[in-house]
Design an enzyme around this catalytic site. Structure first.
Site, mmCIF file in Angstrom:
data_model
loop_
_atom_site.group_PDB
_atom_site.id
_atom_site.type_symbol
_atom_site.label_atom_id
_atom_site.label_comp_id
_atom_site.label_asym_id
_atom_site.label_seq_id
_atom_site.Cartn_x
_atom_site.Cartn_y
_atom_site.Cartn_z
ATOM 1 N N ARG A 185 30.092 35.731 58.737
ATOM 2 C CA ARG A 185 29.275 36.913 58.401
ATOM 3 C C ARG A 185 29.214 37.883 59.579
ATOM 4 N NH1 ARG A 185 24.434 34.101 54.885
ATOM 5 N NH2 ARG A 185 25.811 32.870 53.557
ATOM 6 N N TYR A 188 21.430 41.134 56.883
ATOM 7 C CA TYR A 188 21.573 39.735 56.457
ATOM 8 C C TYR A 188 21.563 39.634 54.932
ATOM 9 C CZ TYR A 188 21.067 34.753 56.038
ATOM 10 O OH TYR A 188 21.301 33.439 55.712
ATOM 11 N N LYS A 225 25.820 24.392 41.856
ATOM 12 C CA LYS A 225 25.896 25.856 42.020
ATOM 13 C C LYS A 225 27.045 26.205 42.946
ATOM 14 C CE LYS A 225 23.232 29.824 43.702
ATOM 15 N NZ LYS A 225 23.706 30.099 45.053
ATOM 16 N N SER A 231 14.779 27.894 46.993
ATOM 17 C CA SER A 231 15.794 27.472 47.966
ATOM 18 C C SER A 231 15.278 26.369 48.898
ATOM 19 C CB SER A 231 16.193 28.685 48.807
ATOM 20 O OG SER A 231 16.853 28.286 49.981
ATOM 21 N N GLY A 280 17.011 32.126 50.121
ATOM 22 C CA GLY A 280 16.235 31.554 51.217
ATOM 23 C C GLY A 280 15.455 32.605 51.999
ATOM 24 N N THR A 326 23.726 23.089 45.696
ATOM 25 C CA THR A 326 24.692 24.141 46.043
ATOM 26 C C THR A 326 25.872 23.514 46.772
ATOM 27 O OG1 THR A 326 22.972 25.815 46.136
ATOM 28 C CG2 THR A 326 25.009 26.307 47.326
ATOM 29 N N SER A 356 26.056 36.417 40.886
ATOM 30 C CA SER A 356 26.889 37.197 41.808
ATOM 31 C C SER A 356 27.304 38.534 41.207
ATOM 32 C CB SER A 356 28.130 36.425 42.277
ATOM 33 O OG SER A 356 27.730 35.242 42.966
ATOM 34 N N GLY A 357 26.513 39.540 41.514
ATOM 35 C CA GLY A 357 26.843 40.902 41.091
ATOM 36 C C GLY A 357 26.237 41.333 39.769
ATOM 37 N N HIS A 404 28.208 32.831 45.535
ATOM 38 C CA HIS A 404 27.134 32.982 46.512
ATOM 39 C C HIS A 404 26.907 34.467 46.858
ATOM 40 C CE1 HIS A 404 24.888 30.054 49.182
ATOM 41 N NE2 HIS A 404 24.504 31.196 49.695
ATOM 42 N N GLN A 410 16.537 24.155 44.519
ATOM 43 C CA GLN A 410 17.922 24.217 45.016
ATOM 44 C C GLN A 410 18.031 23.362 46.256
ATOM 45 O OE1 GLN A 410 18.800 26.343 48.051
ATOM 46 N NE2 GLN A 410 20.729 25.212 48.047
ATOM 47 N N SER A 433 29.375 30.885 40.492
ATOM 48 C CA SER A 433 28.834 31.761 41.537
ATOM 49 C C SER A 433 29.755 31.742 42.738
ATOM 50 C CB SER A 433 27.458 31.203 41.964
ATOM 51 O OG SER A 433 27.027 31.753 43.197
ATOM 52 N N TYR A 487 20.043 21.982 49.464
ATOM 53 C CA TYR A 487 21.148 21.902 50.404
ATOM 54 C C TYR A 487 21.186 20.473 50.894
ATOM 55 C CZ TYR A 487 22.390 26.827 50.785
ATOM 56 O OH TYR A 487 22.851 28.086 50.529
HETATM 57 C C1 LIG Z 1 19.483 36.609 51.497
HETATM 58 C C2 LIG Z 1 20.124 35.590 50.610
HETATM 59 C C3 LIG Z 1 19.843 34.246 50.788
HETATM 60 C C4 LIG Z 1 20.408 33.282 49.967
HETATM 61 N N1 LIG Z 1 20.054 31.980 50.124
HETATM 62 C C5 LIG Z 1 20.554 31.052 49.286
HETATM 63 C C6 LIG Z 1 20.129 29.709 49.376
HETATM 64 O O1 LIG Z 1 19.293 29.363 50.181
HETATM 65 N N2 LIG Z 1 20.686 28.812 48.537
HETATM 66 C C7 LIG Z 1 21.638 29.162 47.600
HETATM 67 O O2 LIG Z 1 22.132 28.304 46.868
HETATM 68 N N3 LIG Z 1 22.029 30.437 47.479
HETATM 69 C C8 LIG Z 1 21.505 31.386 48.286
HETATM 70 N N4 LIG Z 1 21.880 32.690 48.126
HETATM 71 C C9 LIG Z 1 22.823 33.052 47.047
HETATM 72 C C10 LIG Z 1 22.093 33.347 45.726
HETATM 73 O O3 LIG Z 1 21.552 32.191 45.166
HETATM 74 C C11 LIG Z 1 23.039 33.945 44.692
HETATM 75 O O4 LIG Z 1 24.142 33.096 44.510
HETATM 76 C C12 LIG Z 1 23.529 35.326 45.042
HETATM 77 O O5 LIG Z 1 22.566 36.086 45.721
HETATM 78 C C13 LIG Z 1 23.925 36.014 43.753
HETATM 79 O O6 LIG Z 1 24.512 37.216 43.998
HETATM 80 P P1 LIG Z 1 23.737 38.627 43.935
HETATM 81 O O7 LIG Z 1 22.936 38.719 45.186
HETATM 82 O O8 LIG Z 1 24.903 39.531 43.914
HETATM 83 O O9 LIG Z 1 22.893 38.634 42.692
HETATM 84 C C14 LIG Z 1 21.312 33.673 48.937
HETATM 85 C C15 LIG Z 1 21.581 35.024 48.746
HETATM 86 C C16 LIG Z 1 20.991 35.984 49.549
HETATM 87 C C17 LIG Z 1 21.280 37.438 49.281
HETATM 88 O O1 LIG Z 2 22.199 33.055 53.549
HETATM 89 C C1 LIG Z 2 22.610 32.378 52.631
HETATM 90 O O2 LIG Z 2 23.299 32.872 51.719
HETATM 91 C C2 LIG Z 2 22.336 30.970 52.574
HETATM 92 O O3 LIG Z 2 22.540 30.448 51.532
HETATM 93 C C3 LIG Z 2 21.888 30.147 53.708
HETATM 94 C C4 LIG Z 2 22.453 28.902 53.889
HETATM 95 C C5 LIG Z 2 22.044 28.107 54.920
HETATM 96 C C6 LIG Z 2 21.100 28.522 55.804
HETATM 97 C C7 LIG Z 2 20.536 29.764 55.629
HETATM 98 C C8 LIG Z 2 20.921 30.568 54.561
#
Ligand SMILES: Cc1cc2nc3c(=O)[nH]c(=O)nc-3n(C[C@H](O)[C@H](O)[C@H](O)COP(=O)(O)O)c2cc1C
Ligand SMILES: O=C(O)C(=O)c1ccccc1
Length: 386
Positions: free
Chosen positions: A183, A42, A253, A124, A97, A174, A309-310, A277, A146, A275, A148
């Site tokens: 996914r 995940y 975002k 988050s 999250g 976001t 992101s990255g 994401h 953040q 981003s 949603y």
């Molecule tokens: C496990 C996981 C959960 C995430 N949950 C959220 C979230 O709840 N809200 C959100 O805006 N972005 C979420 N993101 C995206 C991150 O905020 C971010 O944009 C992203 O991880 C950046 O890329 P990187 O992992 O390559 O650094 C999540 C990313 C991951 C890996």
């Molecule tokens: O997993 C995620 O990247 C994420 O942002 C998310 C969004 C909604 C519900 C759970 C996770």
């Protein structure tokens, strides 16, 4: 201003009693061995065939620095200013999250690391701990929330108001997750953290959300989250209404198009996060770094631009800052640190990123972030040059 010293920044890693993975690939490997396939997949994976995930890395690898020398780089100023406050590093914690998947202390460990390192923390909406608990765990950390959006808008307003009362200093809306990305790894692993209740923190503590449920059973809570957290109707009028109702700066975002960046400014938005994401939403999307230059041009200094992101090493941060980002946010690297060693693991990952950034700025021939913007970057394909 930090002294770069004459020393060897790596030495503390070489003499460390318990060695810690030094780079992203090593971190990911160590976490793969420690975590179960479902939660690890995940966190690691991207949407679809993971083209966006690869694009993020490829975008950074395309750029090369042409360094300058003989500039006295014994002092490097890495500080940034955002919404009137100064921070020692240009890093933020991206909102991630359900941190209990990685470690029992979840977001509490991360916000404590944020407080320790003076790095802004973005919590988050779908966090394992509630925003009030997070605020209490690290009262002096800079915390942003953040958001949603919710299908039931009153829940979104309620969470934004709770964040404001709990001392959060900005709202990050976001915009790229109005529904979940495609996914495949989660289907392979038959894994849904939402269904397992990892995202409970902010929902079970929200009076408007709880009042909307038919009963207090776990099943009703899960259904309530699923009905609300995905919100395909989100539009600019919602953004304007949120702005009217909140006293906090609002950031968007997930911006990738310069026209959306311009619209954000026209709609009174205070900052944007460029981003995709972390490649988890739409597959086949431009790498976030590749989207940055056009956005920097469109925004023209009117509001701060954060990129994520990255960003997996200090040099990645350097390239983003050099191309005009005001700060960078870190996602998976800190989650892996959390999975390996809780708060200490998070601090270790962020400190290594920072130390690599510092040494890289100096070796590139700059002594501050504004000066970095004058460093020459060439693109591998030789097309673009700055
Ligand atoms: C496990 C996981 C959960 C995430 N949950 C959220 C979230 O709840 N809200 C959100 O805006 N972005 C979420 N993101 C995206 C991150 O905020 C971010 O944009 C992203 O991880 C950046 O890329 P990187 O992992 O390559 O650094 C999540 C990313 C991951 C890996
Ligand atoms: O997993 C995620 O990247 C994420 O942002 C998310 C969004 C909604 C519900 C759970 C996770």
């Amino acid at each position: 201003m930090t002294k770069t010293t004459n020393g060897d920044l790596l030495l503390k890693n070489i003499t460390a009693q318990s060695p810690f993975p030094i780079c992203f690939d090593d971190l990911e490997k160590a976490v793969a061995e420690k975590m179960e396939a479902g939660p690890f997949g995940y966190i690691r994976s991207g949407a679809g065939g993971e083209q966006t995930l690869r694009n993020n890395r490829a975008a950074f690898e395309k750029y090369s620095i042409v360094p300058r020398f003989l500039n006295d780089v014994s002092n490097v100023d890495t500080s940034i200013k955002l919404f009137g406050k100064t921070y020692p590093t240009p890093f933020l914690f991206a909102p991630v999250g359900m941190n209990k998947m990685a470690h029992d202390d979840g977001e509490l460990a991360v916000v404590r690391a944020a407080q320790q390192l003076k790095i802004p923390y973005i919590q988050s909406t779908v966090s394992s701990y509630g925003l009030e608990e997070v605020a209490q765990a690290a009262p002096t950390a800079t915390k942003w929330f953040q958001l949603y959006w919710s299908t039931n808008e009153e829940i979104a307003y309620s969470m934004a108001a709770r964040a404001e009362s709990a001392g959060f200093e900005a709202i990050v809306l976001t915009v790229d997750t109005v529904m979940l990305g495609w996914r495949e790894e989660d289907v392979r692993n038959q894994f849904s953290p939402l269904k397992l209740g990892y995202a409970r923190g902010n929902y079970i503590n929200d009076p408007v959300f709880m009042a909307s449920l038919p009963d207090e059973s776990f099943e009703s809570y899960v259904q309530g989250v699923l009905q609300n957290v995905f919100h395909p109707t989100l539009n600019w009028e919602n953004v304007r209404e949120l702005k009217r109702r909140s006293n906090l700066p609002i950031l968007l975002k997930g911006i990738l198009h310069p026209e959306d960046a311009k619209l954000a400014i026209e709609n009174g938005i205070d900052g944007i996060i460029v981003s995709n994401h972390g490649g988890r939403q739409l597959d086949g999307v431009v790498g976030s770094l590749d989207a940055l230059p056009a956005i920097v041009k469109a925004v023209n200094g009117q509001i701060p631009i954060i990129l994520d992101s990255g960003v997996y090493r200090g040099m990645d941060a350097l390239k983003a800052l050099s191309l005009g980002a005001d700060a960078v946010a870190i996602g998976r690297p800190f989650v892996y640190g959390l999975a390996l060693d809780g708060q200490h693991g998070v601090e270790k990952v962020m400190t290594n990123l920072y130390d690599e950034l510092k040494v890289s700025i100096a070796l590139a021939g700059a002594t501050s972030l504004p000066a970095l913007r004058n460093i020459t970057l060439v693109k591998k394909d030789g097309v673009d040059e700055k």
